[in-house]
Motif scaffolding. Sequence first.
Motif, PDB file in Angstrom:
ATOM      1  N   THR A 167       0.838  -1.210   0.000  1.00  0.00           N
ATOM      2  CA  THR A 167       0.000   0.000   0.000  1.00  0.00           C
ATOM      3  C   THR A 167       0.867   1.253   0.000  1.00  0.00           C
ATOM      4  OG1 THR A 167      -1.703  -1.208   1.241  1.00  0.00           O
ATOM      5  CG2 THR A 167      -1.875   1.192   1.188  1.00  0.00           C
ATOM      6  N   MET A 168       1.894   1.264   0.857  1.00  0.00           N
ATOM      7  CA  MET A 168       2.817   2.399   0.879  1.00  0.00           C
ATOM      8  C   MET A 168       3.500   2.562  -0.471  1.00  0.00           C
ATOM      9  SD  MET A 168       4.687   2.487   4.610  1.00  0.00           S
ATOM     10  CE  MET A 168       5.543   0.934   4.398  1.00  0.00           C
ATOM     11  N   GLY A 169       3.921   1.432  -1.060  1.00  0.00           N
ATOM     12  CA  GLY A 169       4.597   1.475  -2.347  1.00  0.00           C
ATOM     13  C   GLY A 169       3.696   1.959  -3.466  1.00  0.00           C
ATOM     14  N   ALA A 170       2.429   1.537  -3.418  1.00  0.00           N
ATOM     15  CA  ALA A 170       1.483   1.971  -4.450  1.00  0.00           C
ATOM     16  C   ALA A 170       1.257   3.483  -4.391  1.00  0.00           C
ATOM     17  CB  ALA A 170       0.156   1.233  -4.276  1.00  0.00           C
ATOM     18  N   LEU A 171       1.133   4.008  -3.175  1.00  0.00           N
ATOM     19  CA  LEU A 171       0.989   5.462  -3.023  1.00  0.00           C
ATOM     20  C   LEU A 171       2.242   6.189  -3.512  1.00  0.00           C
ATOM     21  CD1 LEU A 171      -0.759   5.626   0.474  1.00  0.00           C
ATOM     22  CD2 LEU A 171      -1.720   6.389  -1.701  1.00  0.00           C
ATOM     23  N   ALA A 172       3.411   5.648  -3.169  1.00  0.00           N
ATOM     24  CA  ALA A 172       4.664   6.259  -3.612  1.00  0.00           C
ATOM     25  C   ALA A 172       4.761   6.256  -5.130  1.00  0.00           C
ATOM     26  CB  ALA A 172       5.854   5.513  -3.006  1.00  0.00           C
ATOM     27  N   THR A 173       4.331   5.163  -5.750  1.00  0.00           N
ATOM     28  CA  THR A 173       4.343   5.060  -7.210  1.00  0.00           C
ATOM     29  C   THR A 173       3.447   6.119  -7.843  1.00  0.00           C
ATOM     30  OG1 THR A 173       4.766   2.681  -7.106  1.00  0.00           O
ATOM     31  CG2 THR A 173       3.827   3.530  -9.144  1.00  0.00           C
ATOM     32  N   ALA A 174       2.234   6.252  -7.297  1.00  0.00           N
ATOM     33  CA  ALA A 174       1.296   7.242  -7.833  1.00  0.00           C
ATOM     34  C   ALA A 174       1.844   8.656  -7.668  1.00  0.00           C
ATOM     35  CB  ALA A 174      -0.055   7.101  -7.133  1.00  0.00           C
ATOM     36  N   PHE A 175       2.397   8.942  -6.504  1.00  0.00           N
ATOM     37  CA  PHE A 175       2.970  10.268  -6.255  1.00  0.00           C
ATOM     38  C   PHE A 175       4.127  10.549  -7.210  1.00  0.00           C
ATOM     39  CE2 PHE A 175       1.662  11.276  -1.583  1.00  0.00           C
ATOM     40  CZ  PHE A 175       0.332  11.044  -1.927  1.00  0.00           C
ATOM     41  N   PHE A 176       5.002   9.556  -7.388  1.00  0.00           N
ATOM     42  CA  PHE A 176       6.171   9.736  -8.242  1.00  0.00           C
ATOM     43  C   PHE A 176       5.744   9.981  -9.687  1.00  0.00           C
ATOM     44  CE2 PHE A 176       9.943   8.751 -10.635  1.00  0.00           C
ATOM     45  CZ  PHE A 176      10.995   9.138  -9.816  1.00  0.00           C
ATOM     46  N   ALA A 177       4.780   9.194 -10.172  1.00  0.00           N
ATOM     47  CA  ALA A 177       4.321   9.338 -11.557  1.00  0.00           C
ATOM     48  C   ALA A 177       3.671  10.705 -11.775  1.00  0.00           C
ATOM     49  CB  ALA A 177       3.340   8.218 -11.896  1.00  0.00           C
ATOM     50  N   PHE A 178       2.836  11.134 -10.820  1.00  0.00           N
ATOM     51  CA  PHE A 178       2.146  12.410 -10.982  1.00  0.00           C
ATOM     52  C   PHE A 178       3.130  13.581 -10.897  1.00  0.00           C
ATOM     53  CE2 PHE A 178      -0.797  15.866  -9.857  1.00  0.00           C
ATOM     54  CZ  PHE A 178      -1.759  15.680 -10.839  1.00  0.00           C
ATOM     55  N   GLY A 179       4.069  13.507  -9.959  1.00  0.00           N
ATOM     56  CA  GLY A 179       5.075  14.556  -9.843  1.00  0.00           C
ATOM     57  C   GLY A 179       5.940  14.653 -11.085  1.00  0.00           C
ATOM     58  N   SER A 180       6.335  13.493 -11.634  1.00  0.00           N
ATOM     59  CA  SER A 180       7.147  13.477 -12.864  1.00  0.00           C
ATOM     60  C   SER A 180       6.372  14.083 -14.028  1.00  0.00           C
ATOM     61  CB  SER A 180       7.554  12.036 -13.194  1.00  0.00           C
ATOM     62  OG  SER A 180       8.289  11.452 -12.142  1.00  0.00           O
ATOM     63  N   MET A 181       5.082  13.774 -14.090  1.00  0.00           N
ATOM     64  CA  MET A 181       4.240  14.319 -15.156  1.00  0.00           C
ATOM     65  C   MET A 181       4.199  15.849 -15.105  1.00  0.00           C
ATOM     66  SD  MET A 181       0.138  13.899 -15.684  1.00  0.00           S
ATOM     67  CE  MET A 181      -0.145  15.053 -14.343  1.00  0.00           C
ATOM     68  N   LEU A 182       4.091  16.404 -13.896  1.00  0.00           N
ATOM     69  CA  LEU A 182       4.047  17.857 -13.751  1.00  0.00           C
ATOM     70  C   LEU A 182       5.363  18.505 -14.185  1.00  0.00           C
ATOM     71  CD1 LEU A 182       2.155  18.218 -10.342  1.00  0.00           C
ATOM     72  CD2 LEU A 182       1.278  18.716 -12.630  1.00  0.00           C
ATOM     73  N   PHE A 183       6.471  17.887 -13.837  1.00  0.00           N
ATOM     74  CA  PHE A 183       7.759  18.447 -14.255  1.00  0.00           C
ATOM     75  C   PHE A 183       7.942  18.337 -15.769  1.00  0.00           C
ATOM     76  CE2 PHE A 183       8.962  18.256  -9.773  1.00  0.00           C
ATOM     77  CZ  PHE A 183       9.639  19.458  -9.656  1.00  0.00           C
ATOM     78  N   TYR A 184       7.450  17.257 -16.348  1.00  0.00           N
ATOM     79  CA  TYR A 184       7.527  17.121 -17.810  1.00  0.00           C
ATOM     80  C   TYR A 184       6.651  18.188 -18.484  1.00  0.00           C
ATOM     81  CZ  TYR A 184       7.273  15.211 -22.498  1.00  0.00           C
ATOM     82  OH  TYR A 184       7.328  15.070 -23.863  1.00  0.00           O
ATOM     83  N   ALA A 185       5.491  18.455 -17.888  1.00  0.00           N
ATOM     84  CA  ALA A 185       4.587  19.462 -18.460  1.00  0.00           C
ATOM     85  C   ALA A 185       5.217  20.853 -18.439  1.00  0.00           C
ATOM     86  CB  ALA A 185       3.268  19.469 -17.687  1.00  0.00           C
ATOM     87  N   VAL A 186       5.985  21.136 -17.381  1.00  0.00           N
ATOM     88  CA  VAL A 186       6.581  22.468 -17.231  1.00  0.00           C
ATOM     89  C   VAL A 186       7.857  22.618 -18.057  1.00  0.00           C
ATOM     90  CG1 VAL A 186       7.684  24.041 -15.584  1.00  0.00           C
ATOM     91  CG2 VAL A 186       5.564  22.863 -14.962  1.00  0.00           C
ATOM     92  N   THR A 187       8.664  21.544 -18.112  1.00  0.00           N
ATOM     93  CA  THR A 187      10.000  21.665 -18.719  1.00  0.00           C
ATOM     94  C   THR A 187      10.154  20.950 -20.053  1.00  0.00           C
ATOM     95  OG1 THR A 187      10.845  19.703 -17.544  1.00  0.00           O
ATOM     96  CG2 THR A 187      11.017  21.837 -16.415  1.00  0.00           C
ATOM     97  N   GLY A 188       9.270  19.986 -20.347  1.00  0.00           N
ATOM     98  CA  GLY A 188       9.391  19.239 -21.596  1.00  0.00           C
ATOM     99  C   GLY A 188      10.453  18.163 -21.561  1.00  0.00           C
ATOM    100  N   THR A 189      10.932  17.787 -20.378  1.00  0.00           N
ATOM    101  CA  THR A 189      11.948  16.745 -20.245  1.00  0.00           C
ATOM    102  C   THR A 189      11.745  16.000 -18.933  1.00  0.00           C
ATOM    103  OG1 THR A 189      14.330  16.293 -20.158  1.00  0.00           O
ATOM    104  CG2 THR A 189      13.582  18.365 -19.198  1.00  0.00           C
ATOM    105  N   VAL A 190      12.284  14.790 -18.864  1.00  0.00           N
ATOM    106  CA  VAL A 190      12.204  14.008 -17.625  1.00  0.00           C
ATOM    107  C   VAL A 190      13.593  13.747 -17.041  1.00  0.00           C
ATOM    108  CG1 VAL A 190      10.007  12.866 -18.091  1.00  0.00           C
ATOM    109  CG2 VAL A 190      12.126  11.854 -18.965  1.00  0.00           C
ATOM    110  N   GLU A 191      14.625  14.353 -17.630  1.00  0.00           N
ATOM    111  CA  GLU A 191      15.981  14.194 -17.096  1.00  0.00           C
ATOM    112  C   GLU A 191      16.268  15.317 -16.104  1.00  0.00           C
ATOM    113  OE1 GLU A 191      18.983  13.735 -20.033  1.00  0.00           O
ATOM    114  OE2 GLU A 191      17.968  12.073 -21.026  1.00  0.00           O
TER     115      GLU A 191
END
Length: 494
Positions: A167-191
């Motif tokens: 359960t903790m891991g699933a929440l961490a996965t969702a948080f990580f994916a959503f946070g990465s998506m926001l940074f990609y939306a702002v910067t156009g990169t995931v590096e």
Amino acid sequence: MIPPVVIDFVTLNFSTLVPMLMAIVGALVILCIDLVNKNLDKSLYVMLSVLFLFVDLGTIVGFSGDVRGFFDLMLVDGISILSQLVIVFASILFILTTMTKLRFQEFRYPEYFALYLFVVAGFQFMVSSDSLILIFVGLETASMALYTMIAMHNRVNAIEAAIKYFTMGALATAFFAFGSMLFYAVTGTVELGQISEVLTRTNFDNYGVILVGVVFLVGALGFKLSLVPYHTWVADVYEGSPASFAGFLSVVPKMAGFVVALRFFEIFIASGDMYVEILLYAIVVLSMTIPNIIALLQTDIKRMLAYSSISNAGFAMGAILIGTTQATSALFLYWMMFFITNLGGFTMIWLNRTKQNSQFASDHALEKYSGLVKSSPLTATMMALFFLSLAGVPPFALFWGKMYLIGSAVNAGYIILALIMAINSAIAGYYYLKPIVYMFLREPLEDKEVKYMANASNTVKTLIGFCAIVTILSIFFIEPLLNIISYYVQISGY
């Protein structure tokens, strides 16, 4: 017509993938051997795991060439090499703790050892990339294997622990994916390197979205590093796991998490972002203090060590907040010393594990160790040694890590943080002394028969001896170790 993609395999620099491939190949070899013959002794799989991990270690030590590889997804810089050395070496020593006298359920299955190698490979991928996608893949590879390994334990609360960890891991996965998506939306990169460049160039435009992304990634890393307020079920997970595997959980996953946090927070610490610094400062202070206070109330040694590991993770996160080269070097020194000490502490309580139902409230209740010095003086002395080191008593191993980390805080002007660290070290000293008081100053329980070291074998006794020698003699190799760490940290630009 779309032109064909031409790939020059020489430029892919496959040598950056070799260490992880060693662990993956080892896992596949174990599974294939099990397909051919299902009646082999578990010691064969332990030796195969150790063999492939040693080869893995050798490829890390001998790595040379470009730090970038495999379509620029891999980043094997000094930080990556250092963290991989800690992860693989720690994994070698922790896998040896399965060579005990008693045969517990999970160690009968070759799949356990294959999953163990997949976990190591996943964490190596995490620390060897600044691409949020590959970090995510490594995180999930390791996490899925860990959930299964915990559930393979044959205690009543093992399934509960696995579900809570999942359960903790699933929440961490969702948080990580959503946070990465926001940074990609702002910067156009995931590096992360390119994200830093874009954010600096645009002067942190869309700062509100960036801050939301930071909060989500802090949540993801908080779950993986067991930081407050994401620590709630950690003690339950440790309690439902074998003590040796709980020790592994307290060291190896966190090393991978620290490297990801270091690469991520460096973007904001270097630019002097006040809001992110305040957020990180609050998490560091709370993660050091709250688990320490909870640990004071524990009557079970394993749960006490679980809260201790949360507090130590908060302590180490302070180095990332400070953000200097000295602090980054202190992070690695601190975690290496913590690894050796925690390996010794968890292995000692693992050796006192029996298959009989406990006569006490829990397997490792404090009262179980009452008067231990009278029935087994050596066992009591070794346990006391590791508890004193965890408490930061000089001249034992963890004292030097704490001293260097507090010194880096003082040198960087974080005087209040250094004071909080010192106070928490004093608080920790109290609850680490509790089991020592039980072992040395209390009378044995006459109405209860207790067997100590029932799970001990010569292999694990040798491992304990190694940890004890390193813990006692650490003063002699701190300086050369710091020189090596500082070299790798500096060539990475941190």
